[in-house]
Design an enzyme around this catalytic site. Structure first.
Site, PDB file in Angstrom:
ATOM      1  N   ASN A  28       0.874  -1.185   0.000  1.00 31.31           N
ATOM      2  CA  ASN A  28       0.000   0.000   0.000  1.00 31.31           C
ATOM      3  C   ASN A  28       0.908   1.232   0.000  1.00 31.31           C
ATOM      4  O   ASN A  28       1.472   1.576   1.032  1.00 31.31           O
ATOM      5  CB  ASN A  28      -0.899  -0.040   1.257  1.00 31.31           C
ATOM      6  CG  ASN A  28      -1.718   1.223   1.415  1.00 31.31           C
ATOM      7  OD1 ASN A  28      -1.845   2.015   0.477  1.00 31.31           O
ATOM      8  ND2 ASN A  28      -2.288   1.410   2.607  1.00 31.31           N
ATOM      9  N   TRP A  29       1.021   1.842  -1.164  1.00 33.19           N
ATOM     10  CA  TRP A  29       1.942   2.982  -1.292  1.00 33.19           C
ATOM     11  C   TRP A  29       1.411   4.253  -0.640  1.00 33.19           C
ATOM     12  O   TRP A  29       2.118   5.252  -0.545  1.00 33.19           O
ATOM     13  CB  TRP A  29       2.211   3.278  -2.767  1.00 33.19           C
ATOM     14  CG  TRP A  29       3.099   2.295  -3.471  1.00 33.19           C
ATOM     15  CD1 TRP A  29       3.601   1.121  -2.961  1.00 33.19           C
ATOM     16  CD2 TRP A  29       3.594   2.396  -4.808  1.00 33.19           C
ATOM     17  NE1 TRP A  29       4.369   0.507  -3.914  1.00 33.19           N
ATOM     18  CE2 TRP A  29       4.384   1.266  -5.054  1.00 33.19           C
ATOM     19  CE3 TRP A  29       3.432   3.332  -5.825  1.00 33.19           C
ATOM     20  CZ2 TRP A  29       5.026   1.040  -6.273  1.00 33.19           C
ATOM     21  CZ3 TRP A  29       4.060   3.120  -7.049  1.00 33.19           C
ATOM     22  CH2 TRP A  29       4.852   1.980  -7.263  1.00 33.19           C
ATOM     23  N   LYS A  30       0.129   4.239  -0.271  1.00 33.51           N
ATOM     24  CA  LYS A  30      -0.518   5.442   0.291  1.00 33.51           C
ATOM     25  C   LYS A  30      -0.313   6.628  -0.664  1.00 33.51           C
ATOM     26  O   LYS A  30      -0.363   6.422  -1.877  1.00 33.51           O
ATOM     27  CB  LYS A  30       0.013   5.709   1.705  1.00 33.51           C
ATOM     28  CG  LYS A  30      -0.126   4.466   2.591  1.00 33.51           C
ATOM     29  CD  LYS A  30       0.073   4.726   4.044  1.00 33.51           C
ATOM     30  CE  LYS A  30      -0.077   3.415   4.801  1.00 33.51           C
ATOM     31  NZ  LYS A  30      -0.059   3.588   6.223  1.00 33.51           N
ATOM     32  N   HIS A 116      -9.651   1.558   5.064  1.00 29.04           N
ATOM     33  CA  HIS A 116      -8.353   1.756   5.728  1.00 29.04           C
ATOM     34  C   HIS A 116      -8.540   2.787   6.842  1.00 29.04           C
ATOM     35  O   HIS A 116      -9.327   3.729   6.704  1.00 29.04           O
ATOM     36  CB  HIS A 116      -7.314   2.238   4.711  1.00 29.04           C
ATOM     37  CG  HIS A 116      -5.926   2.210   5.258  1.00 29.04           C
ATOM     38  ND1 HIS A 116      -5.461   3.167   6.141  1.00 29.04           N
ATOM     39  CD2 HIS A 116      -4.906   1.338   5.088  1.00 29.04           C
ATOM     40  CE1 HIS A 116      -4.217   2.877   6.477  1.00 29.04           C
ATOM     41  NE2 HIS A 116      -3.852   1.756   5.851  1.00 29.04           N
ATOM     42  N   GLU A 118      -6.878   5.196   7.682  1.00 30.08           N
ATOM     43  CA  GLU A 118      -6.608   6.580   7.273  1.00 30.08           C
ATOM     44  C   GLU A 118      -7.794   7.174   6.508  1.00 30.08           C
ATOM     45  O   GLU A 118      -7.962   8.395   6.473  1.00 30.08           O
ATOM     46  CB  GLU A 118      -5.299   6.630   6.454  1.00 30.08           C
ATOM     47  CG  GLU A 118      -4.094   6.402   7.368  1.00 30.08           C
ATOM     48  CD  GLU A 118      -2.878   5.772   6.714  1.00 30.08           C
ATOM     49  OE1 GLU A 118      -2.805   5.723   5.478  1.00 30.08           O
ATOM     50  OE2 GLU A 118      -1.993   5.316   7.468  1.00 30.08           O
ATOM     51  N   GLU A 186      -5.498  -4.434  10.999  1.00 25.97           N
ATOM     52  CA  GLU A 186      -4.489  -3.375  11.077  1.00 25.97           C
ATOM     53  C   GLU A 186      -4.741  -2.519  12.321  1.00 25.97           C
ATOM     54  O   GLU A 186      -5.494  -1.525  12.246  1.00 25.97           O
ATOM     55  CB  GLU A 186      -4.571  -2.478   9.837  1.00 25.97           C
ATOM     56  CG  GLU A 186      -4.149  -3.147   8.565  1.00 25.97           C
ATOM     57  CD  GLU A 186      -3.496  -2.138   7.612  1.00 25.97           C
ATOM     58  OE1 GLU A 186      -2.410  -2.446   7.109  1.00 25.97           O
ATOM     59  OE2 GLU A 186      -4.061  -1.062   7.405  1.00 25.97           O
ATOM     60  N   GLY A 192       2.594   2.543  10.807  1.00 26.17           N
ATOM     61  CA  GLY A 192       3.624   3.578  10.628  1.00 26.17           C
ATOM     62  C   GLY A 192       4.342   3.973  11.899  1.00 26.17           C
ATOM     63  O   GLY A 192       4.926   5.053  11.976  1.00 26.17           O
ATOM     64  N   SER A 232       3.346  -1.790  10.468  1.00 24.21           N
ATOM     65  CA  SER A 232       4.795  -1.850  10.687  1.00 24.21           C
ATOM     66  C   SER A 232       5.406  -3.215  10.354  1.00 24.21           C
ATOM     67  O   SER A 232       6.325  -3.678  11.025  1.00 24.21           O
ATOM     68  CB  SER A 232       5.139  -1.442  12.127  1.00 24.21           C
ATOM     69  OG  SER A 232       4.759  -0.089  12.345  1.00 24.21           O
ATOM     70  N   GLY A 253       2.756  -1.118   4.314  1.00 19.79           N
ATOM     71  CA  GLY A 253       2.794   0.300   3.951  1.00 19.79           C
ATOM     72  C   GLY A 253       4.216   0.740   3.650  1.00 19.79           C
ATOM     73  O   GLY A 253       4.751   0.511   2.566  1.00 19.79           O
ATOM     74  N   GLY A 254       4.869   1.339   4.654  1.00 15.94           N
ATOM     75  CA  GLY A 254       6.207   1.916   4.491  1.00 15.94           C
ATOM     76  C   GLY A 254       7.204   1.009   3.794  1.00 15.94           C
ATOM     77  O   GLY A 254       7.917   1.451   2.869  1.00 15.94           O
TER      78      GLY A 254
HETATM   79  P1  PGA Z   1       2.784   0.509   7.664  1.00 22.37           P
HETATM   80  O1  PGA Z   1       1.308   0.744   7.036  1.00 22.37           O
HETATM   81  O2  PGA Z   1       3.275  -0.815   7.119  1.00 22.37           O
HETATM   82  O3  PGA Z   1       3.585   1.670   7.177  1.00 22.37           O
HETATM   83  O4  PGA Z   1       2.609   0.482   9.134  1.00 22.37           O
HETATM   84  C1  PGA Z   1       0.404  -0.303   6.866  1.00 22.37           C
HETATM   85  C2  PGA Z   1      -0.887   0.221   6.311  1.00 22.37           C
HETATM   86  O5  PGA Z   1      -1.335   1.293   6.729  1.00 22.37           O
HETATM   87  O6  PGA Z   1      -1.502  -0.406   5.429  1.00 22.37           O
END
Ligand code: PGA
Length: 274
Positions: A28-30, A116, A118, A186, A192, A232, A253-254
């Site tokens: 997930n590149w956000k 998600h 976010e 999640e 993050g 994470s 994500g990251g």
């Molecule tokens: P993260 O994000 O791996 O950077 O914690 C995961 C996500 O929000 O899908």
């Protein structure tokens, strides 16, 4: 009450919950990277890292929707499937700024993330999540629905949070669509932050989610739904989360913005995946 649940969950785990899935690793590149050129470069690097390892795992990359068209050209006949980070539930009309399922399908998208944290933080409610999940599955695409608590408390109230999120969309689903449903646990406190959930947390929540699926749908539904972990995830904790956490894969994500790290997570999943 939680002690009773746990007993029930673990008893069920020994019986019908044992089906193994091919690991599913989703990047997930956000809202990254900032230009189309950089998106193409990153996708190319991930493609290289993935191709050289010939993974068994299913690999999906969810770029910002404005970049899907340009990475699609690079993904043709490749091992990387395309995903979107969100979608709107209506298929056309006066919905300024939204993206429809038909638009995503026309770009070769096969997976869509919904709910998600976010997006929920921007005001997306359980009702909106429910409408989106139903629309995605109805359209024939696979849906990754995110659930997870903001914080953990000593009394286990976070299970109630996850239960409410799950029940709001599960109750509307058709059994025939379940093999395209993916649930990503999640916990918000792990996203993050470099503080991932423990393997025990992940396994316990997977069993809890399976129990809710069995309760709302039917027992046979459980084996059809893949349950991922996100928060994470990195190349150093992936093995532990797969082996002891028993997750069916990851929403990353990251670490999905670093081709080498993402490639390693995929490689680890091939070895240790469920
Ligand atoms: P993260 O994000 O791996 O950077 O914690 C995961 C996500 O929000 O899908």
């Amino acid at each position: 009450m939680w002690v009773f649940c746990c007993g029930t969950i673990f008893a069920m785990a020994k019986t019908s919950f044992g089906k193994k899935h091919i690991p599913l690793i989703i990047g997930n590149w956000k809202m990254n990277p900032q230009t189309e050129d950089k998106a193409q470069i990153l996708f190319g690097e991930i493609k290289k890292a993935v191709i050289s390892k010939k993974p068994v795992a299913e690999v999906v990359v969810c770029t910002p929707s404005v970049f899907i068209g340009s990475v699609q050209k690079l993904s043709k006949k490749g091992r990387i499937k395309l995903g979107a980070q969100d979608v709107f539930y209506a298929d056309s009309g006066a919905h300024t700024g939204e993206v429809s399922l038909s638009m995503l399908k026309s770009l070769g998208v096969l997976y869509v993330i919904v709910g998600h944290s976010e997006r929920r933080a921007c005001g997306e409610t359980d009702l909106v999540v429910q409408k989106k999940v139903s629309a995605v599955l109805q359209s024939g695409l696979s849906c990754i629905v995110c659930v997870g608590e903001t914080t953990r408390d000593a009394h286990g109230d976070y299970f109630n949070v996850v239960e409410t999120q799950l029940k709001s969309f599960l109750s509307q689903l058709k059994t025939a669509h379940l093999s395209r449903l993916i649930i990503a646990y999640e916990p918000i406190w792990a996203i993050g932050t470099s503080k991932h959930a423990t393997a025990e947390d992940v396994q316990e929540m997977k069993l809890f989610i399976q129990k809710i699926i069995a309760h709302v749908m039917e027992r046979s539904a459980v084996a059809k739904v893949r349950i991922l972990y996100g928060g994470s995830v990195n190349k150093d904790n992936a093995e532990e989360l797969l082996i002891r956490g028993q997750t069916d894969g990851f929403l990353v994500g990251g670490a999905s913005l670093k081709a080498k790290d993402f490639g390693e997570i995929i490689h680890i999943s091939d070895f240790y995946g469920s």
